[in-house]
Design an enzyme around this catalytic site. Structure first.
Site, PDB file in Angstrom:
ATOM      1  N   ASP A 184     -11.729  -9.478  -0.453  1.00 27.49           N
ATOM      2  CA  ASP A 184     -11.693  -9.709   0.936  1.00 27.49           C
ATOM      3  C   ASP A 184     -10.447 -10.044   1.821  1.00 27.49           C
ATOM      4  O   ASP A 184     -10.610  -9.895   2.894  1.00 27.49           O
ATOM      5  CB  ASP A 184     -12.689 -11.313   1.301  1.00 27.49           C
ATOM      6  CG  ASP A 184     -14.067 -11.096   0.810  1.00 27.49           C
ATOM      7  OD1 ASP A 184     -14.711  -9.925   1.286  1.00 27.49           O
ATOM      8  OD2 ASP A 184     -14.938 -12.056   0.059  1.00 27.49           O
ATOM      9  N   SER A 244       4.529   1.853   8.299  1.00 23.19           N
ATOM     10  CA  SER A 244       4.077   0.842   7.449  1.00 23.19           C
ATOM     11  C   SER A 244       5.409   0.388   6.473  1.00 23.19           C
ATOM     12  O   SER A 244       6.087   1.146   6.012  1.00 23.19           O
ATOM     13  CB  SER A 244       2.988   1.326   6.545  1.00 23.19           C
ATOM     14  OG  SER A 244       1.858   1.543   7.688  1.00 23.19           O
ATOM     15  N   HIS A 301       0.863  -1.032  -0.100  1.00 23.66           N
ATOM     16  CA  HIS A 301      -0.031   0.024  -0.117  1.00 23.66           C
ATOM     17  C   HIS A 301       0.801   1.372  -0.076  1.00 23.66           C
ATOM     18  O   HIS A 301       0.291   2.326  -0.270  1.00 23.66           O
ATOM     19  CB  HIS A 301      -0.958  -0.009   1.339  1.00 23.66           C
ATOM     20  CG  HIS A 301      -0.395   0.234   2.497  1.00 23.66           C
ATOM     21  ND1 HIS A 301       0.057  -0.529   3.388  1.00 23.66           N
ATOM     22  CD2 HIS A 301      -0.122   1.520   3.103  1.00 23.66           C
ATOM     23  CE1 HIS A 301       0.300  -0.090   4.670  1.00 23.66           C
ATOM     24  NE2 HIS A 301       0.316   1.339   4.316  1.00 23.66           N
TER      25      HIS A 301
END
Length: 375
Positions: free
Chosen positions: A232, A308, A164
């Site tokens: 999901d 992150s 991400h």
């Protein structure tokens, strides 16, 4: 925490005093992830906005209700995209050899455990300001990614980070077009005055550690991260590998396969990152894992955006040796909101390095599956 206790803590971290319990890195044969077909894609737009936190993530309770992924599903998830420095992009399909999906599922099913959540009232992070520590192993393996994240050196020219930090699930983030990686290094200035009748008095004056930036030559991330492929379970594939244009001379940290929580010394994990609220500082922390799935570790390490992509590592004994060795067993994804029985709750989530992911990341590093037989 005062400077003396902190120094003692860091000495403990670096020297690696551990329990006498027998925690060992056992050699484990891993499956092969092999390239099947590569096609050229159009260049990415690099228009996505980077997000510090992800919402609506399918948590452990949610994932427990999902059907077991088939080998075909996993081959789709571990197929990957490669983006090059000049903006060109390719898509590669993969296939597996020597992989038993049912056996992997049963290992985690037998080992699953939950640890009671521990909430602390004080910030448990430690800024590594001592030059002796910040530029030496293991802290020196931590690097800064120019999109605002952290990464960790896994070879002289490869960095592991979170997907991400590069891609929002639909497109590459704006800063990924000219991606760079910063390595903390000590620099010195030579000064002094030249006196009449004498040689110049040169002396080295140390300055604070600063980043030496290197351009990224190639970026690779699994298709499992892309929205529409894994709506999901996308967070399971929140990892990417960056290949640097210039190899680093710093010692890197090796990859390892993530053991279950029961086999972690003290159930603890460790990682360092460049948290946004402490600009210019390397921040170290450790904490216990409170829950796990086949692909994720849930924990409550204090962390802020910017950390992150940090490499999660532990120390275990090398097989048939008395020495302890650190290896990376996961990637810190960050603070995320997950759906727990219809209610949004917050967790800190890390992606576990499974045998399949180990095989894939190792292949990205070496370009040869023969070098990736054991984890």
């Amino acid at each position: 925490m005062g400077p003396i206790p902190l120094l003692l803590l860091l000495s403990f971290v670096v020297s690696g005093v551990e329990s006498e319990q027998d925690y060992t890195w056992h050699l484990r044969k891993v499956p092969q992830v092999l390239n099947k077909r590569t096609v050229t894609l159009s260049s990415p737009e690099f228009k996505a906005e980077a997000k510090p936190a992800l919402n609506g993530t399918c948590g452990i309770e949610c994932q427990s209700r999902l059907p077991l992924a088939s080998v075909s599903d996993l081959e789709n998830f571990l197929s990957y995209e490669t983006v090059y420095e000049n903006g060109t992009r390719t898509s590669t399909e993969v296939y597996f050899r020597d992989f038993d999906v049912q056996a992997e599922h049963e290992v985690m099913k037998d080992a699953h455990s939950r640890v009671k959540r521990q909430v602390y009232g004080m910030d448990s992070r430690f800024s590594i300001s001592n030059k002796q520590f910040v530029t030496n192993y293991p802290f020196s393996t931590t690097v800064k990614v120019s999109t605002g994240c952290t990464g960790i050196l896994i070879s002289p020219k490869h960095v592991l980070t979170a997907a991400h930090c590069i891609h929002n699930g639909k497109d590459y983030v704006k800063g990924a077009k000219k991606l760079r990686v910063g390595v903390l290094k000590l620099r010195s200035k030579r000064g002094g005055r030249k006196r009449k009748g004498s040689k110049r008095n040169k002396r080295a004056t140390e300055v604070k550690p600063s980043f030496q930036w290197t351009r990224v030559k190639r970026t690779q991330l699994p298709k499992g991260w892309f929205r529409g492929v894994t709506d999901d379970v996308a967070v399971d594939y929140d990892y990417a590998v960056l290949e640097l244009k210039r190899p680093q001379k710093k010692k890197f940290m090796e990859l390892g396969i993530s053991p279950t929580v029961k086999k972690l010394p003290g159930s603890r994990i460790h990682f360092s990152g460049f948290d946004d609220d402490r600009p210019g500082e390397l921040v170290y922390r450790f904490c216990s894992v409170s829950d796990e799935s086949n692909d994720l570790m849930y924990q409550y390490c204090d962390a802020q955006p910017g950390s992150s992509g940090s490499g999660i590592y532990i120390r275990l004994k090398e097989a048939e040796k008395k020495k302890w060795k650190r290896k990376i067993i996961g990637i810190f994804s960050g603070h995320q909101w997950v759906d727990v029985n219809g209610v949004q709750k917050d967790y800190n989530v890390a992606v576990r390095i499974t045998p399949l992911k180990y095989a894939q990341i190792c292949f990205w590093i070496h370009g040869n599956s023969a070098d990736c037989q054991y984890g």
